[in-house]
Design a protein around this motif. Structure first.
Motif, mmCIF file in Angstrom:
data_model
loop_
_atom_site.group_PDB
_atom_site.id
_atom_site.type_symbol
_atom_site.label_atom_id
_atom_site.label_comp_id
_atom_site.label_asym_id
_atom_site.label_seq_id
_atom_site.Cartn_x
_atom_site.Cartn_y
_atom_site.Cartn_z
ATOM 1 N N ARG A 39 1.029 -1.174 0.066
ATOM 2 C CA ARG A 39 -0.057 -0.168 -0.122
ATOM 3 C C ARG A 39 0.789 1.209 -0.036
ATOM 4 O O ARG A 39 1.799 1.466 0.720
ATOM 5 N N PHE A 83 1.393 5.149 -0.110
ATOM 6 C CA PHE A 83 0.882 6.402 0.357
ATOM 7 C C PHE A 83 2.047 7.244 0.139
ATOM 8 O O PHE A 83 3.113 7.290 0.395
ATOM 9 N N HIS A 123 1.912 11.155 -7.655
ATOM 10 C CA HIS A 123 0.510 11.193 -6.983
ATOM 11 C C HIS A 123 -0.547 10.046 -7.700
ATOM 12 O O HIS A 123 -1.355 9.462 -7.183
ATOM 13 N N GLU A 183 -1.646 6.638 -2.851
ATOM 14 C CA GLU A 183 -2.955 7.235 -2.246
ATOM 15 C C GLU A 183 -2.054 8.320 -1.389
ATOM 16 O O GLU A 183 -1.411 8.230 -0.532
ATOM 17 N N ALA A 188 -7.600 3.439 5.924
ATOM 18 C CA ALA A 188 -7.749 3.542 4.460
ATOM 19 C C ALA A 188 -8.816 2.226 3.918
ATOM 20 O O ALA A 188 -8.634 1.186 4.324
#
Length: 180
Positions: A112, A114, A154, A158, A177
Motif C-alpha cells: 500500500r 501512500f 500522485h 494514495e 484507508a
C-alpha cells in the motif's frame, strides 16, 4: 489502540523530506497490529559505510545495489516476522520506484503506497521549524518532489494531504484507508 490488521504486507510512506513520514510511520505502527517500522535509509547508510567508498553520488538511491537490497531486506524481514512493515522512505525517481515495487511484487508482497503530501509553503515551514537553520538537503528536494507529484508519484499512490492534519490524524487516515 489498534485499528486494523493489514496482514503480511508493506505500508510505504513516500513524500519529500520534511513531510512527516518518520513521525507518521511511528504512529501508523502503533495503530496496525503486528507491524514494524523499517526505514530503508538504513540500507543506504550501510552502503555509505563501505570502505573504500562506492562511486560518489549525492543520494545513495542512485547506487544500483540499494534498490534490490531494500526489496531483499523487506522480504527477509517479512519471511522471519510476518505482519506488516511500515516503510517511511522518499523515492522520487519513477524508475527506482518501479524497480522496488516490481521486486516486491515478484515476491508476492502486497504494497500500500501512500504519499504524505503538504503544500510547498507548509513543507518549507516544517523544514524550517526542524532546526535553527533549515536543512539545505531537505530544501533541495522540494522542487524534485513537486515535479514527481505532477508527473507520476500522485498517480501511483494514495495521497494523504497533511497540510492541515496532525501526524496522528494522518496516521489514522492511513490505518483506516478503504480496502484494508
Amino acid at each position: 489502540m489498534a485499528l486494523l490488521a493489514f496482514g503480511a504486507m508493506i505500508v510505504w510512506l513516500n513524500g519529500t523530506h520534511g513531510a512527516g513520514k518518520t513521525t507518521t510511520s511511528a504512529i501508523v505502527q502503533q495503530l496496525i497490529p503486528d507491524s514494524r517500522v523499517f526505514d530503508a535509509e538504513k540500507v543506504g547508510e550501510t552502503l555509505m559505510d563501505i570502505s573504500p567508498g562506492l562511486p560518489a553520488t549525492d543520494n545513495f538511491q542512485h547506487w544500483p545495489p540499494w534498490r534490490p537490497l531494500v526489496v531483499e531486506t523487506a522480504k527477509r524481514v517479512l519471511d522471519y516476522t510476518g505482519g506488516t512493515l511500515v516503510m517511511p522512505m522518499t523515492v522520487l525517481v519513477e524508475e527506482y520506484w518501479r524497480e522496488i515495487s516490481d521486486g516486491l511484487a515478484q515476491h508476492a508482497i502486497p504494497v500500500r503506497h501512500f504519499v504524505i503530501h503538504a503544500d510547498q509553503d507548509t513543507l518549507y515551514a516544517r523544514i524550517a521549524g526542524d532546526h535553527d537553520t533549515p536543512s539545505p538537503f531537505r530544501l533541495n528536494y522540494l522542487e524534485p518532489y513537486a515535479q514527481a507529484a505532477r508527473t507520476w508519484l500522485h498517480a501511483e499512490a494514495e495521497v494523504i494531504d497533511t497540510t492541515h492534519l496532525t501526524p496522528y490524524q494522518s496516521a489514522r487516515e492511513i490505518a483506516e484507508a478503504p480496502g484494508n
